[in-house]
Design a protein around this motif. Structure first.
Motif, short mmCIF file in Angstrom:
data_model
loop_
_atom_site.label_atom_id
_atom_site.label_comp_id
_atom_site.label_asym_id
_atom_site.label_seq_id
_atom_site.Cartn_x
_atom_site.Cartn_y
_atom_site.Cartn_z
N ILE A 26 0.85 -1.18 0.00
CA ILE A 26 0.00 0.00 0.00
C ILE A 26 0.89 1.24 0.00
CG2 ILE A 26 -1.79 1.27 1.27
CD1 ILE A 26 -2.70 -1.44 0.07
N GLY A 60 -8.79 -5.02 -1.46
CA GLY A 60 -7.76 -5.09 -0.44
C GLY A 60 -8.33 -5.60 0.88
N ILE A 83 -9.28 -1.14 -3.70
CA ILE A 83 -7.99 -0.52 -3.96
C ILE A 83 -7.79 -0.37 -5.46
CG2 ILE A 83 -6.75 -1.21 -1.86
CD1 ILE A 83 -5.73 -3.68 -3.30
N TYR A 127 -5.73 2.77 -1.52
CA TYR A 127 -7.12 2.59 -1.10
C TYR A 127 -7.97 3.69 -1.68
CZ TYR A 127 -6.79 -1.46 1.85
OH TYR A 127 -6.66 -2.75 2.28
N SER A 128 -9.16 3.32 -2.14
CA SER A 128 -10.08 4.28 -2.74
C SER A 128 -10.48 5.35 -1.73
CB SER A 128 -11.33 3.57 -3.25
OG SER A 128 -10.95 2.63 -4.25
N THR A 151 -8.65 4.48 4.97
CA THR A 151 -9.15 3.57 6.00
C THR A 151 -8.04 3.36 7.02
OG1 THR A 151 -9.25 2.18 4.03
CG2 THR A 151 -10.95 1.89 5.61
#
Length: 126
Positions: free
Chosen positions: A70, A98, A103, A121-122, A125
């Motif tokens: 990530i 993910g 993701i 990540y969209s 989080t």
């Protein structure tokens, strides 16, 4: 019971070449430990490197790794950086799933043909 990864181990053909790739392309910090072994640190984790046959308990072959990492960069920044480093993107950007949700990912190989996925990540989080 398990809270997080501490480290993983990748089997490589050439330690110096692997260190150079991960330091240059993925901006990881090269470190030495345990009588000169090499690793790459990022955040609170590290990737230990071993030569094929170095660890008799581990039967991994070169190129058997498949990692999802990530990043805090945008996916466009990742793609631009990979292209500048002359890394061939195998797939992506594509939407994947993910551990914490959707993701955006790009896939490429390291010098030992381990599959590397760099993802964003969209939504943030924690």
């Amino acid at each position: 019971m398990i809270s997080h990864f501490d480290h993983i181990v990748l089997t490589v053909a050439n330690i110096d070449k692997a260190v150079s790739f991960y330091e240059t392309v993925l901006k990881m910090e090269p470190i030495s430990f345990a009588n000169g072994r090499k690793a790459l640190r990022f955040g609170q984790q590290k990737i230990n490197l071993q030569l094929l046959g170095q660890e008799l308990r581990n039967h991994a072959m070169e190129g058997s790794g498949d990692l999802c990492l990530i990043t805090n960069w945008t996916i466009d920044e990742v793609v631009t950086h990979l292209k500048a480093c002359k890394v061939a993107i195998l797939e992506g950007p594509v939407t994947k799933s993910g551990a914490l949700g959707p993701i955006q990912s790009v896939y490429f190989n390291d010098p030992d043909n381990n599959l590397i996925e760099v993802s964003v990540y969209s939504e943030i989080t924690e």
